[in-house]
Design a protein around this motif. Structure first.
Motif, PDB file in Angstrom:
ATOM      1  N   LEU A 240       0.826  -1.331   0.084  1.00 53.56           N
ATOM      2  CA  LEU A 240       0.046  -0.187   0.038  1.00 53.56           C
ATOM      3  C   LEU A 240       0.838   1.215  -0.095  1.00 53.56           C
ATOM      4  O   LEU A 240       0.288   2.404   0.376  1.00 53.56           O
ATOM      5  N   GLY A 241       2.204   1.096  -0.347  1.00 53.71           N
ATOM      6  CA  GLY A 241       2.874   2.409  -0.490  1.00 53.71           C
ATOM      7  C   GLY A 241       3.148   2.732   1.089  1.00 53.71           C
ATOM      8  O   GLY A 241       3.267   1.967   2.108  1.00 53.71           O
ATOM      9  N   SER A 357      -3.229   5.546   9.213  1.00 59.48           N
ATOM     10  CA  SER A 357      -3.072   6.239   7.914  1.00 59.48           C
ATOM     11  C   SER A 357      -2.392   7.499   8.172  1.00 59.48           C
ATOM     12  O   SER A 357      -2.482   8.244   9.388  1.00 59.48           O
ATOM     13  N   VAL A 358      -1.458   7.725   7.294  1.00 53.39           N
ATOM     14  CA  VAL A 358      -0.519   9.004   7.549  1.00 53.39           C
ATOM     15  C   VAL A 358      -1.317  10.174   7.809  1.00 53.39           C
ATOM     16  O   VAL A 358      -0.949  11.104   8.514  1.00 53.39           O
ATOM     17  N   ALA A 410     -11.193   8.116   0.060  1.00 47.97           N
ATOM     18  CA  ALA A 410     -10.826   7.364  -1.267  1.00 47.97           C
ATOM     19  C   ALA A 410      -9.169   7.159  -1.108  1.00 47.97           C
ATOM     20  O   ALA A 410      -8.627   7.582  -0.302  1.00 47.97           O
ATOM     21  N   TRP A 411      -9.013   6.343  -2.161  1.00 51.99           N
ATOM     22  CA  TRP A 411      -7.546   6.133  -2.518  1.00 51.99           C
ATOM     23  C   TRP A 411      -6.771   7.323  -2.725  1.00 51.99           C
ATOM     24  O   TRP A 411      -7.228   8.339  -3.399  1.00 51.99           O
ATOM     25  N   ARG A 412      -5.778   7.748  -2.113  1.00 49.40           N
ATOM     26  CA  ARG A 412      -5.048   8.950  -2.271  1.00 49.40           C
ATOM     27  C   ARG A 412      -3.562   8.768  -1.815  1.00 49.40           C
ATOM     28  O   ARG A 412      -3.195   8.027  -1.089  1.00 49.40           O
ATOM     29  N   ASP A 413      -2.913   9.873  -2.325  1.00 49.90           N
ATOM     30  CA  ASP A 413      -1.491   9.997  -1.866  1.00 49.90           C
ATOM     31  C   ASP A 413      -1.346  10.673  -0.281  1.00 49.90           C
ATOM     32  O   ASP A 413      -2.104  11.383  -0.098  1.00 49.90           O
ATOM     33  N   MET A 414      -0.262   9.871   0.314  1.00 52.87           N
ATOM     34  CA  MET A 414      -0.023  10.577   1.836  1.00 52.87           C
ATOM     35  C   MET A 414       1.339  10.561   1.973  1.00 52.87           C
ATOM     36  O   MET A 414       1.745   9.722   2.417  1.00 52.87           O
ATOM     37  N   PRO A 415       1.788  11.776   1.666  1.00 51.38           N
ATOM     38  CA  PRO A 415       3.388  11.823   1.935  1.00 51.38           C
ATOM     39  C   PRO A 415       3.917  11.556   3.319  1.00 51.38           C
ATOM     40  O   PRO A 415       3.408  12.040   4.146  1.00 51.38           O
ATOM     41  N   THR A 418       4.927  14.170   5.927  1.00 52.16           N
ATOM     42  CA  THR A 418       3.823  15.108   6.272  1.00 52.16           C
ATOM     43  C   THR A 418       2.682  14.503   7.200  1.00 52.16           C
ATOM     44  O   THR A 418       1.790  15.026   7.360  1.00 52.16           O
ATOM     45  N   ALA A 419       3.180  13.602   7.974  1.00 48.90           N
ATOM     46  CA  ALA A 419       2.374  12.868   8.571  1.00 48.90           C
ATOM     47  C   ALA A 419       1.562  13.558   9.886  1.00 48.90           C
ATOM     48  O   ALA A 419       2.296  14.090  10.360  1.00 48.90           O
ATOM     49  N   THR A 420       0.267  13.405   9.993  1.00 48.12           N
ATOM     50  CA  THR A 420      -0.447  13.963  10.961  1.00 48.12           C
ATOM     51  C   THR A 420      -1.094  12.983  11.877  1.00 48.12           C
ATOM     52  O   THR A 420      -1.526  13.449  12.843  1.00 48.12           O
TER      53      THR A 420
END
Length: 458
Positions: A240-241, A357-358, A410-415, A418-420
């Motif tokens: 899942l990256g 999740s990030v 939704a499926w998305r990029d989560m750098p 920049t985790a919160t």
């Protein structure tokens, strides 16, 4: 909201759900009410699954979500179902699963934190201000809740009570919704062989088309749609990256002496300036157990071959408790916030595994690289309270409905840099997480003797 390549299941479709935690059970129940699918749930353990986050004596029920109002509204929707479940259980002679004792949200130094300020603003703007009671002085807190008098002396001197909240008996809630699923015809396959997922099955001609699953007993199971609802194990089952990570969060319990139980019975759950300290706790339950937890970016257990974090639980490591570093931090915090616990032994401790999740939002979406596969994960430590109604929102994703929920998850990029997380962690944001498997002076597991209070001896 349908993603490219994803087709919602037709009536009569066979749907396999892998995992019977909060997400899996809620999804199965919501689908069963539609009365148009053949629903199968595979789970490698019993229900509640002993090493799932949902298997616990309690979880906080709260509507306080800062400015993330989507979850506030979901919470208010869930309350009516929790109350209905209590009525259903009362008719069967069973105890309640929801205890509406309220949440006491502490801040420090005479000022609410940004998170609490945002929560209060969102709650009042939504018309729920009648749930809030503010305590603006340490004296007002101590008068109403004398068990926290020492906390008010040590800086936790402002608070508000949210009367809508409290706690749920999460293990019992899992049993309750499981029984409702069975009544509605959901098929459950349980056990370490027959219920344990081994791998996906693929179409011989289309390598990205999933056609079912194979279980550890060697059997294959065809399906029109597979939903992966495996909680903190999800990142280790599929690439899942950097979107999801399994993090270990620490919790402890005290067995409160009989002469002190009245002080803690029926009290609100509490959060001790949670976005700053990370600590929260509960009332004493019917067995005299009082749980306290720490909400942070957590520990990891890195798999050697790919450095993916995999849960390490008491099912496979029965002598585990919590890392020695965490134990010391609990004692240090409680010496100021709840010093009455100082002479008490810690009677139970465990690492509870989140699927973070990030960005702190769930990841519930068709996988863009595979046909007929939906990921339903990313609980981020705030999923259990929604077990009655989350499945209905997951059905939006399954059936291709465009809604605020299917868009938010939704499926998305989560750098990763920049985790919160969920915005409520004591140390959210980029952080070196401790590898629980190294067993050094920080992460070795505390022993039973470590968990006992320090006593003078000759």
């Amino acid at each position: 909201m349908s993603q490219t390549g994803y087709q919602p299941p037709a009536p009569g479709s066979k749907i396999i759900i892998i995992g019977a935690g909060a997400f899996g059970l809620s999804t199965a129940y919501a689908l069963s009410l539609k009365n148009k699918y053949d629903i199968w749930v595979f789970e490698r353990q019993t229900i509640p699954s002993p090493d799932a986050a949902s298997c616990d004596i309690n979880k906080i029920m709260r509507m306080d979500y800062g400015d993330e109002t989507i979850y506030m509204h979901m919470y208010m929707e869930s309350l009516h179902i929790w109350e209905q479940w209590n009525k259903e259980r009362a008719l069967k002679g069973l105890g309640p699963v929801f205890h509406n004792v309220g949440n006491l949200m502490f801040s420090q130094n005479g000022k609410f934190s940004n998170y609490e300020e945002q929560s209060l603003k969102a709650i009042r703007e939504a018309g729920y201000g009648h749930f809030i009671e503010e305590y603006r002085t340490p004296e007002s807190i101590a008068e109403r809740y004398p068990q926290f008098k020492e906390a008010t002396k040590n800086g936790f001197d402002i608070a508000y009570l949210n009367k809508s909240g409290g706690w749920c008996d999460s293990s019992e809630a899992c049993k309750h919704i499981h029984s409702k699923c069975v009544e509605n015809g959901v098929h459950f396959v349980l056990g370490p062989e027959q219920g344990s997922f081994e791998k996906f099955l693929y179409d011989e001609k289309i390598s990205t088309k999933i056609t079912g699953i194979k279980t550890q007993d060697g059997k294959t199971h065809d399906a029109d749609l597979v939903i992966l609802a495996t909680g903190s194990w999800t990142p280790s089952l599929l690439n899942l990256g950097d979107r999801l990570i399994a993090t270990g969060q620490t919790v402890i319990q005290f067995k409160i002496p009989e002469n002190l139980r009245k002080m803690f019975e029926g009290q609100p759950t509490w959060c001790a300036d949670l976005s700053v300290t990370g600590y929260y706790g509960f009332a004493v339950n019917s067995e005299g157990k009082m749980k306290i937890g720490y909400h942070s970016s957590g520990y990891v257990n890195l798999r050697e071959e790919d450095q993916v974090s995999v849960p390490r639980t008491q099912v496979t490591n029965p002598t585990d408790s919590i890392p020695i570093k965490a134990l010391g931090e609990f004692r240090q915090f409680l010496s100021k916030f709840l010093p009455i616990t100082t002479p008490m032994d810690i009677t139970y401790a465990r690492v509870c595994w989140y699927c973070d999740s990030v960005d702190g939002h769930y990841l519930i979406a068709p996988h863009p690289d595979f046909d007929n596969l939906i990921i339903a994960s990313g609980d981020s430590g705030h999923g259990m309270k929604f077990i009655p109604n989350l499945g209905f929102k997951i059905c939006h994703v399954i059936e291709g409905v465009d809604s605020e929920y299917s868009r938010a998850w939704a499926w998305r990029d989560m750098p990763k840099d920049t985790a919160t997380y969920d915005g409520l962690r004591a140390d959210s944001g980029p952080k070196i997480q401790l590898d629980i498997n190294k067993q050094d002076q920080y992460t070795r597991m505390a022993t039973k003797d470590d968990c006992k209070c320090a006593r003078p001896s000759l």
